[in-house]
Design an enzyme around this catalytic site. Sequence first.
Site, PDB file in Angstrom:
ATOM      1  N   LYS A 246      -8.097  -6.191 -10.616  1.00 34.79           N
ATOM      2  CA  LYS A 246      -7.055  -5.819 -11.580  1.00 34.79           C
ATOM      3  C   LYS A 246      -6.371  -7.012 -12.262  1.00 34.79           C
ATOM      4  O   LYS A 246      -5.569  -6.813 -13.168  1.00 34.79           O
ATOM      5  CB  LYS A 246      -5.980  -4.984 -10.878  1.00 34.79           C
ATOM      6  CG  LYS A 246      -6.523  -3.760 -10.167  1.00 34.79           C
ATOM      7  CD  LYS A 246      -6.378  -2.525 -11.013  1.00 34.79           C
ATOM      8  CE  LYS A 246      -7.013  -1.321 -10.383  1.00 34.79           C
ATOM      9  NZ  LYS A 246      -6.120  -0.313  -9.934  1.00 34.79           N
TER      10      LYS A 246
ATOM     11  N   GLN B 279       4.574 -12.886   2.854  1.00 34.23           N
ATOM     12  CA  GLN B 279       3.999 -13.970   3.644  1.00 34.23           C
ATOM     13  C   GLN B 279       2.497 -14.113   3.412  1.00 34.23           C
ATOM     14  O   GLN B 279       1.973 -15.215   3.476  1.00 34.23           O
ATOM     15  CB  GLN B 279       4.272 -13.746   5.133  1.00 34.23           C
ATOM     16  CG  GLN B 279       5.736 -13.879   5.463  1.00 34.23           C
ATOM     17  CD  GLN B 279       6.040 -13.633   6.931  1.00 34.23           C
ATOM     18  OE1 GLN B 279       5.214 -13.144   7.693  1.00 34.23           O
ATOM     19  NE2 GLN B 279       7.247 -13.958   7.336  1.00 34.23           N
TER      20      GLN B 279
ATOM     21  N   CYS C  68       5.084  -8.380  -1.425  1.00 31.22           N
ATOM     22  CA  CYS C  68       4.560  -7.340  -0.546  1.00 31.22           C
ATOM     23  C   CYS C  68       5.702  -6.984   0.396  1.00 31.22           C
ATOM     24  O   CYS C  68       6.867  -7.085   0.016  1.00 31.22           O
ATOM     25  CB  CYS C  68       3.304  -7.822   0.190  1.00 31.22           C
ATOM     26  SG  CYS C  68       3.538  -9.337   1.149  1.00 31.22           S
TER      27      CYS C  68
ATOM     28  N   ASP D 262       0.843  -1.198   0.000  1.00 27.97           N
ATOM     29  CA  ASP D 262       0.000   0.000   0.000  1.00 27.97           C
ATOM     30  C   ASP D 262       0.877   1.245   0.000  1.00 27.97           C
ATOM     31  O   ASP D 262       1.716   1.412  -0.863  1.00 27.97           O
ATOM     32  CB  ASP D 262      -0.939  -0.023   1.212  1.00 27.97           C
ATOM     33  CG  ASP D 262      -1.793  -1.282   1.252  1.00 27.97           C
ATOM     34  OD1 ASP D 262      -1.933  -1.860   2.335  1.00 27.97           O
ATOM     35  OD2 ASP D 262      -2.307  -1.701   0.201  1.00 27.97           O
TER      36      ASP D 262
END
Length: 140
Positions: A57, A79, A75, A35
């Site tokens: 998406k 995990q 990310c 994010d």
Amino acid sequence: MSSVPVFAEPEELYALVLDTTKQPGKDYVIVDVRDADFKGGHIPGAVNVLASEMYDKANDLIREYANVPQVYFHCALSQVRGPKSARIYCETMNNLGIETDQKVKILRNGFEGWHTKYRKQEGLIEDYDKSVWEWAIEEQ
């Protein structure tokens, strides 16, 4: 052949990023599903697609990158969000009936692992904002 995501070691992606004969978006693509912390720095050439938007998406990603031989998802730690996003991408491709030799991979240890390993090497983190990562640097 259906794609199933597998983990990739950072050294594999490191070699691709440094290989001047390889182009992101053509020879490989890095999908960073973080994010707000994406803005603090990311792997060169990474595209940012939020994990929370992956279901919406996935079709667009597949349409844009279906012919790219390798797709790396990650990310912060790889995990939860990274592996889940890679799985959604693969499931969507399978549901669309797309046959491909594309390798879908998850960057082991995510961006935090990348940052720990490569932050001191020039050219391996784009748009780096040291203030975002001070906590991580202090812990090492």
